[in-house]
Write an enzyme that holds these catalytic residues in place. Structure first.
Site, PDB file in Angstrom:
ATOM      1  N   LYS A   1      -1.823  51.490  39.175  1.00 17.74           N
ATOM      2  CA  LYS A   1      -0.849  52.537  38.349  1.00 17.74           C
ATOM      3  C   LYS A   1      -1.341  53.614  37.609  1.00 17.74           C
ATOM      4  CE  LYS A   1       1.625  51.460  34.765  1.00 17.74           C
ATOM      5  NZ  LYS A   1       1.722  52.524  33.675  1.00 17.74           N
ATOM      6  N   ASN A   2      -2.278  53.487  36.691  1.00 20.75           N
ATOM      7  CA  ASN A   2      -2.459  54.488  35.912  1.00 20.75           C
ATOM      8  C   ASN A   2      -3.701  55.395  36.581  1.00 20.75           C
ATOM      9  OD1 ASN A   2      -0.817  53.560  34.083  1.00 20.75           O
ATOM     10  ND2 ASN A   2      -2.486  52.650  32.630  1.00 20.75           N
TER      11      ASN A   2
ATOM     12  N   ARG B   1       6.220  58.777  30.296  1.00  8.57           N
ATOM     13  CA  ARG B   1       5.289  59.848  29.579  1.00  8.57           C
ATOM     14  C   ARG B   1       4.200  60.424  30.443  1.00  8.57           C
ATOM     15  NH1 ARG B   1       5.031  59.643  24.320  1.00  8.57           N
ATOM     16  NH2 ARG B   1       3.236  60.349  24.565  1.00  8.57           N
TER      17      ARG B   1
ATOM     18  N   CYS C   1       8.396  56.292  22.087  1.00 12.34           N
ATOM     19  CA  CYS C   1       7.853  55.272  23.054  1.00 12.34           C
ATOM     20  C   CYS C   1       7.944  53.959  22.277  1.00 12.34           C
ATOM     21  CB  CYS C   1       6.288  55.654  23.436  1.00 12.34           C
ATOM     22  SG  CYS C   1       5.719  54.268  24.574  1.00 12.34           S
TER      23      CYS C   1
ATOM     24  N   ARG D   1       3.222  58.701  19.799  1.00  9.54           N
ATOM     25  CA  ARG D   1       2.275  58.992  20.980  1.00  9.54           C
ATOM     26  C   ARG D   1       2.317  60.579  20.980  1.00  9.54           C
ATOM     27  NH1 ARG D   1       2.789  55.001  26.187  1.00  9.54           N
ATOM     28  NH2 ARG D   1       0.810  56.181  26.693  1.00  9.54           N
TER      29      ARG D   1
ATOM     30  N   ASP E   1      -4.206  47.517  26.775  1.00 12.52           N
ATOM     31  CA  ASP E   1      -3.246  47.019  27.767  1.00 12.52           C
ATOM     32  C   ASP E   1      -3.200  45.629  28.154  1.00 12.52           C
ATOM     33  OD1 ASP E   1      -2.948  50.161  29.753  1.00 12.52           O
ATOM     34  OD2 ASP E   1      -2.162  49.736  27.646  1.00 12.52           O
TER      35      ASP E   1
ATOM     36  N   ARG F   1       7.934  48.229  35.921  1.00 17.17           N
ATOM     37  CA  ARG F   1       7.272  49.528  35.767  1.00 17.17           C
ATOM     38  C   ARG F   1       5.818  49.470  36.170  1.00 17.17           C
ATOM     39  NH1 ARG F   1       8.451  53.120  30.575  1.00 17.17           N
ATOM     40  NH2 ARG F   1       7.133  54.272  31.946  1.00 17.17           N
TER      41      ARG F   1
HETATM   42  C1  EPZ Z   1      -3.001  55.737  29.078  1.00 20.60           C
HETATM   43  O1  EPZ Z   1      -1.938  56.414  28.146  1.00 20.60           O
HETATM   44  C2  EPZ Z   1      -2.411  54.705  29.739  1.00 20.60           C
HETATM   45  N1  EPZ Z   1      -1.011  55.276  30.580  1.00 20.60           N
HETATM   46  C3  EPZ Z   1      -1.799  53.687  28.655  1.00 20.60           C
HETATM   47  O2  EPZ Z   1      -1.257  52.477  29.559  1.00 20.60           O
HETATM   48  C4  EPZ Z   1      -2.792  53.172  27.908  1.00 20.60           C
HETATM   49  O3  EPZ Z   1      -2.342  52.249  26.780  1.00 20.60           O
HETATM   50  C5  EPZ Z   1      -3.682  54.238  27.211  1.00 20.60           C
HETATM   51  O4  EPZ Z   1      -4.071  55.329  28.202  1.00 20.60           O
HETATM   52  C6  EPZ Z   1      -4.807  53.635  26.531  1.00 20.60           C
HETATM   53  O5  EPZ Z   1      -5.672  53.033  27.331  1.00 20.60           O
HETATM   54  C7  EPZ Z   1      -1.490  55.843  31.710  1.00 20.60           C
HETATM   55  O6  EPZ Z   1      -2.574  55.717  32.148  1.00 20.60           O
HETATM   56  C8  EPZ Z   1      -0.116  56.201  32.421  1.00 20.60           C
HETATM   57  P1  EPZ Z   1      -4.113  57.996  25.220  1.00 20.60           P
HETATM   58  P2  EPZ Z   1      -2.173  57.649  27.355  1.00 20.60           P
HETATM   59  O7  EPZ Z   1      -3.848  59.313  25.159  1.00 20.60           O
HETATM   60  O8  EPZ Z   1      -3.270  58.567  28.097  1.00 20.60           O
HETATM   61  C9  EPZ Z   1      -3.414  59.369  20.505  1.00 20.60           C
HETATM   62  C10 EPZ Z   1       0.285  51.008  30.347  1.00 20.60           C
HETATM   63  O9  EPZ Z   1       0.742  49.960  29.730  1.00 20.60           O
HETATM   64  N2  EPZ Z   1      -3.420  60.467  20.930  1.00 20.60           N
HETATM   65  O10 EPZ Z   1      -5.365  57.609  25.831  1.00 20.60           O
HETATM   66  O11 EPZ Z   1      -0.976  58.258  26.729  1.00 20.60           O
HETATM   67  C11 EPZ Z   1      -2.473  58.266  21.047  1.00 20.60           C
HETATM   68  O12 EPZ Z   1      -1.287  58.372  20.329  1.00 20.60           O
HETATM   69  C12 EPZ Z   1      -0.082  52.367  29.404  1.00 20.60           C
HETATM   70  O13 EPZ Z   1       0.110  51.017  31.303  1.00 20.60           O
HETATM   71  C13 EPZ Z   1      -3.149  61.709  19.931  1.00 20.60           C
HETATM   72  O14 EPZ Z   1      -3.047  61.421  18.996  1.00 20.60           O
HETATM   73  O15 EPZ Z   1      -3.052  57.054  26.052  1.00 20.60           O
HETATM   74  C14 EPZ Z   1      -2.967  56.926  20.900  1.00 20.60           C
HETATM   75  O16 EPZ Z   1      -3.103  56.387  19.819  1.00 20.60           O
HETATM   76  C15 EPZ Z   1       0.643  52.214  27.827  1.00 20.60           C
HETATM   77  N3  EPZ Z   1      -2.973  62.994  20.653  1.00 20.60           N
HETATM   78  C16 EPZ Z   1      -4.566  57.420  21.241  1.00 20.60           C
HETATM   79  O17 EPZ Z   1      -4.467  58.749  21.104  1.00 20.60           O
HETATM   80  C17 EPZ Z   1      -3.045  63.042  21.889  1.00 20.60           C
HETATM   81  O18 EPZ Z   1      -2.626  64.479  22.198  1.00 20.60           O
HETATM   82  C18 EPZ Z   1      -4.870  57.041  22.756  1.00 20.60           C
HETATM   83  O19 EPZ Z   1      -3.909  57.392  23.579  1.00 20.60           O
HETATM   84  C19 EPZ Z   1      -3.140  62.140  22.936  1.00 20.60           C
HETATM   85  C20 EPZ Z   1      -3.422  60.831  22.428  1.00 20.60           C
END
Ligand code: EPZ
Length: 432
Positions: free
Chosen positions: A22-23, A93, A117, A122, A319, A411
């Site tokens: 999916k991701n 998202r 979320c 996030r 995850d 989802r």
């Molecule tokens: C991706 O989300 C995945 N989603 C998430 O999977 C997964 O949990 C996450 O990566 C971490 O591995 C998809 O790929 C669609 P991040 P993403 O930006 O990219 C902070 C699932 O269950 N951050 O790597 O949104 C953020 O808050 C989902 O399939 C900022 O501070 O996650 C977090 O604490 C849930 N500012 C950390 O970084 C930003 O601009 C990592 O988030 C962006 C992120």
């Protein structure tokens, strides 16, 4: 508003096959916007998130179809409206990763800020920082990110690290935008997740020039144009990990097909550490392609306790944190789970406690005191992975577990009951 009725305890035994990721599929679908013409994505799972993303692409002017053979075709010849509407992005998202491709292709974009979320705060500040460093002018208006790069994007050296390390979709957004920028972009502290590498490989198939794939330093030499892709997505490592835990929590034995162990080393290491056997299944004469390779996961007794800290890849994936909490709730001894990516990602704690798990939350850590048995109860799904943990707990619990709001599971897992029932689960889907 379907619910699951799960009879437990059961012992799983047999073969399950992992679907496409999916991701990885979601950002690759966004990449189709970068190249006018018809792109084809192979192996994308049939999930509500994929349908919502197809809706988002249709809304901006693409022609999206799920072919009879399961492939998704995306014709992005005409992008009439470079706008990611609130009504769509608030549902998913990942819609945010349309921003970079639209900006690179159309020189402007408006994408709704993703709302709240269940797994915690996030922000997308790093996405915006990266795109600004490529020369985009970005403002927030009425809940929308309004981005403009009328004179085109300009390559740059960008540090994309944040308070919790790298960002997966942030790296995807900036990397996609940089493929059509003038000059070379270097992304430092890029995410190394297999899904980001899969996207980069797909972009290179479209004619992009990306090196350092899979490492924290990506170098992207901008090109004038890209061509549509025909691409097979990688297997879903989080689905594979969830099936591994299903075998362990039911003291069963599962052959897991289409599973790349190299994407799950931190997970396999933890499973072996607590007494679960994970063997690679050699791609013998029967197995035509590597992608058909898999593994055998066996658990014959009570698992041992251990400590887990979630980290960016190649560390332990956030995850799979909830699924392992369900497993360690039945371990022999105390475990500590520390959530370093989404510090508030613990909606499953209260629900697992309803099933007699002994959990104590301290800030962004949970102390898991292993119990002899879980007891079935009606519980509430809250987010995708928390819900998967409740399904796993239901397989091991004594009695009938009722899981409400199953749409959260749909989802990320395609008809999970139809995948697990043939190997011994007793899951019934009922509409509430
Ligand atoms: C991706 O989300 C995945 N989603 C998430 O999977 C997964 O949990 C996450 O990566 C971490 O591995 C998809 O790929 C669609 P991040 P993403 O930006 O990219 C902070 C699932 O269950 N951050 O790597 O949104 C953020 O808050 C989902 O399939 C900022 O501070 O996650 C977090 O604490 C849930 N500012 C950390 O970084 C930003 O601009 C990592 O988030 C962006 C992120």
């Amino acid at each position: 508003m379907d619910v699951f009725r799960i009879e437990g305890p059961v012992r799983l035994s047999g073969t399950v096959t992992v679907n496409g990721s999916k991701n990885a599929s979601l950002p690759i679908m966004a990449a189709a916007v970068l190249a006018p013409g018809k792109s084809v994505l192979k192996g994308a799972p049939r999930l509500s998130d994929i349908s919502v993303f197809s809706q988002l692409l249709t809304d901006i002017g693409c022609k999206v179809a799920r072919e009879a053979n399961g492939n998704i075709s995306i014709d992005s010849t005409a992008i009439g409206k470079p706008v990611g509407e609130y009504d769509i992005v608030r549902k998913m998202r990942a819609g945010i990763c349309i921003l970079g491709p639209l900006l690179a292709r159309c020189g402007k974009a408006q994408v709704s800020m993703p709302g709240g979320c269940a797994i915690g705060y996030r922000p997308v500040d790093i996405h915006l920082r990266g795109l600004r460093e490529l020369g985009a002018e970005i403002n927030l208006e009425n809940g929308y990110i309004v981005a403009d790069a009328a004179r085109g994007l300009q390559g740059n050296e960008i540090f994309l690290g944040g308070p919790f390390g790298s960002t997966v979709l942030g790296t995807a957004n900036v990397m996609m935008a940089a493929t059509l920028a003038k000059g070379t972009t270097v992304i430092e502290s890029a995410a190394c997740e297999p899904e980001v590498a899969d996207l980069a490989n797909c972009l290179n198939k479209m004619g992009a020039k990306i090196t350092g794939i899979g490492s924290p330093r990506l170098v992207i030499e901008g090109v004038k144009q890209l061509r549509p892709f025909e691409y097979q997505v990688i297997p879903d490592r989080i689905e594979a990990g969830t099936f591994m835990v299903a075998a362990a929590i039911t003291k069963g034995c599962l052959h897991i097909n289409n599973c790349r162990l190299q994407d799950l080393m931190a997970v396999v290491d933890k499973l072996r550490h607590i007494g679960v056997t994970v063997e690679a299944e050699k791609s013998g004469p029967l197995r035509r392609e590597a992608s058909e390779a898999g593994c055998i996961v066996t658990c014959s007794g009570r698992v041992r306790s251990t400590d887990i800290t979630t980290q960016p890849y190649p560390g332990f994936p956030t995850d799979l944190q909830a699924q392992f909490m369900a497993l360690l709730a039945l371990a022999d001894g105390n475990s500590i789970i520390i959530e370093k990516i989404f510090p508030d990602r613990f909606m499953h704690v209260a629900e697992l406690s309803r099933m007699a798990a002994d959990l104590r939350k301290e800030g962004s850590a949970v102390i898991v005191s292993g119990v002899d048995k879980l007891i079935a109860a009606p519980v509430m799904a809250s987010d995708l992975r928390a819900s998967a943990a409740l399904v796993l707990a239901g397989l091991a619990a004594q009695g009938t577990t009722i899981i409400n709001r199953v749409y959260h599971i749909d989802r990320g897992y395609e008809k999970i009951e139809e995948r697990l029932n043939p190997v011994g689960a007793k899951i019934t889907r009922e509409s509430a």
